[in-house]
Scaffold this motif. Structure first.
Motif, PDB file in Angstrom:
ATOM      1  N   ILE A   1       0.853  -1.180   0.000  1.00  0.00           N
ATOM      2  CA  ILE A   1       0.000   0.000   0.000  1.00  0.00           C
ATOM      3  C   ILE A   1       0.891   1.232   0.000  1.00  0.00           C
ATOM      4  N   LEU A   2       0.653   2.121  -0.947  1.00  0.00           N
ATOM      5  CA  LEU A   2       1.402   3.372  -1.046  1.00  0.00           C
ATOM      6  C   LEU A   2       0.442   4.530  -0.843  1.00  0.00           C
ATOM      7  N   GLY A   3       0.725   5.353   0.157  1.00  0.00           N
ATOM      8  CA  GLY A   3      -0.105   6.519   0.422  1.00  0.00           C
ATOM      9  C   GLY A   3       0.649   7.524   1.262  1.00  0.00           C
ATOM     10  N   LYS A   4       0.373   8.791   1.049  1.00  0.00           N
ATOM     11  CA  LYS A   4       1.090   9.843   1.767  1.00  0.00           C
ATOM     12  C   LYS A   4       0.319  10.372   2.978  1.00  0.00           C
ATOM     13  N   ASN A   5      -0.945  10.012   3.092  1.00  0.00           N
ATOM     14  CA  ASN A   5      -1.725  10.398   4.256  1.00  0.00           C
ATOM     15  C   ASN A   5      -1.569   9.280   5.288  1.00  0.00           C
ATOM     16  N   GLU A   6      -0.781   9.538   6.337  1.00  0.00           N
ATOM     17  CA  GLU A   6      -0.439   8.511   7.325  1.00  0.00           C
ATOM     18  C   GLU A   6      -1.668   7.893   7.989  1.00  0.00           C
ATOM     19  N   ALA A   7      -2.653   8.712   8.337  1.00  0.00           N
ATOM     20  CA  ALA A   7      -3.836   8.192   9.022  1.00  0.00           C
ATOM     21  C   ALA A   7      -4.598   7.211   8.131  1.00  0.00           C
ATOM     22  N   ILE A   8      -4.761   7.561   6.866  1.00  0.00           N
ATOM     23  CA  ILE A   8      -5.475   6.682   5.940  1.00  0.00           C
ATOM     24  C   ILE A   8      -4.646   5.437   5.639  1.00  0.00           C
ATOM     25  N   LEU A   9      -3.351   5.593   5.513  1.00  0.00           N
ATOM     26  CA  LEU A   9      -2.467   4.448   5.292  1.00  0.00           C
ATOM     27  C   LEU A   9      -2.606   3.446   6.430  1.00  0.00           C
ATOM     28  N   GLU A  10      -2.627   3.921   7.661  1.00  0.00           N
ATOM     29  CA  GLU A  10      -2.786   3.043   8.823  1.00  0.00           C
ATOM     30  C   GLU A  10      -4.131   2.317   8.799  1.00  0.00           C
ATOM     31  N   ILE A  11      -5.180   3.026   8.405  1.00  0.00           N
ATOM     32  CA  ILE A  11      -6.506   2.402   8.324  1.00  0.00           C
ATOM     33  C   ILE A  11      -6.512   1.301   7.271  1.00  0.00           C
ATOM     34  N   LEU A  12      -5.937   1.579   6.108  1.00  0.00           N
ATOM     35  CA  LEU A  12      -5.898   0.574   5.041  1.00  0.00           C
ATOM     36  C   LEU A  12      -5.095  -0.649   5.465  1.00  0.00           C
ATOM     37  N   LEU A  13      -3.974  -0.419   6.136  1.00  0.00           N
ATOM     38  CA  LEU A  13      -3.177  -1.544   6.633  1.00  0.00           C
ATOM     39  C   LEU A  13      -3.993  -2.398   7.602  1.00  0.00           C
ATOM     40  N   ARG A  14      -4.693  -1.737   8.505  1.00  0.00           N
ATOM     41  CA  ARG A  14      -5.506  -2.459   9.483  1.00  0.00           C
ATOM     42  C   ARG A  14      -6.612  -3.256   8.789  1.00  0.00           C
ATOM     43  N   LEU A  15      -7.284  -2.637   7.811  1.00  0.00           N
ATOM     44  CA  LEU A  15      -8.372  -3.316   7.106  1.00  0.00           C
ATOM     45  C   LEU A  15      -7.880  -4.527   6.320  1.00  0.00           C
ATOM     46  N   VAL A  16      -6.801  -4.360   5.594  1.00  0.00           N
ATOM     47  CA  VAL A  16      -6.285  -5.477   4.795  1.00  0.00           C
ATOM     48  C   VAL A  16      -5.767  -6.589   5.703  1.00  0.00           C
ATOM     49  N   ASN A  17      -5.008  -6.223   6.715  1.00  0.00           N
ATOM     50  CA  ASN A  17      -4.430  -7.236   7.597  1.00  0.00           C
ATOM     51  C   ASN A  17      -5.453  -7.901   8.509  1.00  0.00           C
ATOM     52  N   ALA A  18      -6.673  -7.382   8.559  1.00  0.00           N
ATOM     53  CA  ALA A  18      -7.731  -8.017   9.339  1.00  0.00           C
ATOM     54  C   ALA A  18      -8.183  -9.333   8.705  1.00  0.00           C
ATOM     55  N   ASN A  19      -7.946  -9.475   7.422  1.00  0.00           N
ATOM     56  CA  ASN A  19      -8.282 -10.723   6.731  1.00  0.00           C
ATOM     57  C   ASN A  19      -7.123 -11.687   6.933  1.00  0.00           C
ATOM     58  N   GLU A  20      -7.395 -12.841   7.493  1.00  0.00           N
ATOM     59  CA  GLU A  20      -6.320 -13.790   7.809  1.00  0.00           C
ATOM     60  C   GLU A  20      -5.593 -14.321   6.571  1.00  0.00           C
ATOM     61  N   ASN A  21      -6.180 -14.149   5.398  1.00  0.00           N
ATOM     62  CA  ASN A  21      -5.556 -14.617   4.160  1.00  0.00           C
ATOM     63  C   ASN A  21      -4.846 -13.516   3.393  1.00  0.00           C
ATOM     64  N   TRP A  22      -4.762 -12.338   3.993  1.00  0.00           N
ATOM     65  CA  TRP A  22      -4.124 -11.194   3.350  1.00  0.00           C
ATOM     66  C   TRP A  22      -3.016 -10.655   4.235  1.00  0.00           C
ATOM     67  N   ASN A  23      -1.949 -10.165   3.606  1.00  0.00           N
ATOM     68  CA  ASN A  23      -0.840  -9.550   4.332  1.00  0.00           C
ATOM     69  C   ASN A  23      -0.428  -8.275   3.599  1.00  0.00           C
ATOM     70  N   ALA A  24      -0.393  -7.161   4.337  1.00  0.00           N
ATOM     71  CA  ALA A  24      -0.061  -5.876   3.715  1.00  0.00           C
ATOM     72  C   ALA A  24       1.070  -5.187   4.441  1.00  0.00           C
ATOM     73  N   ILE A  25       1.851  -4.461   3.654  1.00  0.00           N
ATOM     74  CA  ILE A  25       2.874  -3.573   4.187  1.00  0.00           C
ATOM     75  C   ILE A  25       2.652  -2.216   3.521  1.00  0.00           C
ATOM     76  N   GLY A  26       2.869  -1.156   4.276  1.00  0.00           N
ATOM     77  CA  GLY A  26       2.589   0.172   3.757  1.00  0.00           C
ATOM     78  C   GLY A  26       3.813   1.052   3.671  1.00  0.00           C
ATOM     79  N   PHE A  27       3.778   1.969   2.723  1.00  0.00           N
ATOM     80  CA  PHE A  27       4.860   2.922   2.512  1.00  0.00           C
ATOM     81  C   PHE A  27       4.278   4.294   2.242  1.00  0.00           C
ATOM     82  N   ASN A  28       4.996   5.323   2.682  1.00  0.00           N
ATOM     83  CA  ASN A  28       4.564   6.686   2.386  1.00  0.00           C
ATOM     84  C   ASN A  28       5.513   7.369   1.409  1.00  0.00           C
ATOM     85  N   HIS A  29       6.465   6.602   0.877  1.00  0.00           N
ATOM     86  CA  HIS A  29       7.379   7.146  -0.125  1.00  0.00           C
ATOM     87  C   HIS A  29       7.584   6.116  -1.229  1.00  0.00           C
ATOM     88  N   GLU A  30       7.456   6.561  -2.467  1.00  0.00           N
ATOM     89  CA  GLU A  30       7.498   5.640  -3.607  1.00  0.00           C
ATOM     90  C   GLU A  30       8.848   4.942  -3.792  1.00  0.00           C
TER      91      GLU A  30
END
Length: 104
Positions: free
Chosen positions: A8-37
């Motif tokens: 997940i790539l996003g520059k808004n830290e709060a939204i990035l954290e929410i997306l990470l939490r949502l994706v990682n809530a699924n036991e079959n999904w694993n996400a890592i987030g970045f705020n710089h390309e």
């Protein structure tokens, strides 16, 4: 079922954290987030990914360049531009892409 890997790539830290939490809530999904390309590109080259989520705060030219970079280096990766709409919309977008690739 193999665990799906997300970047997940996003520059808004709060939204990035929410997306990470949502994706990682699924036991079959694993996400890592970045705020710089650049950091995201380095990770992308070292890992086999299923999805790239582009979130808010990314400049248009960066979004286009990063999408081209991803598709060039991993043609099977699914790139989704997700800028909000709640967890239901995000899951629907992901499941729709999986359905189109006959991976459901």
């Amino acid at each position: 079922m193999k665990k799906l890997e997300f970047l997940i790539l996003g520059k808004n830290e709060a939204i990035l954290e929410i997306l990470l939490r949502l994706v990682n809530a699924n036991e079959n999904w694993n996400a890592i987030g970045f705020n710089h390309e650049t950091l995201a590109q380095e990770y992308f080259l070292k890992n086999n990914l299923d999805f790239v989520l582009l979130s808010s705060g990314i400049e248009d030219h960066v979004e286009k360049e990063f999408t081209q970079f991803c598709i060039k280096n991993q043609p099977e990766v699914e790139v989704i531009e997700h800028f909000g709409g709640g967890s239901g919309l995000l899951q629907s977008e992901i499941y729709h892409r999986l359905h189109l690739k006959n991976k459901l």
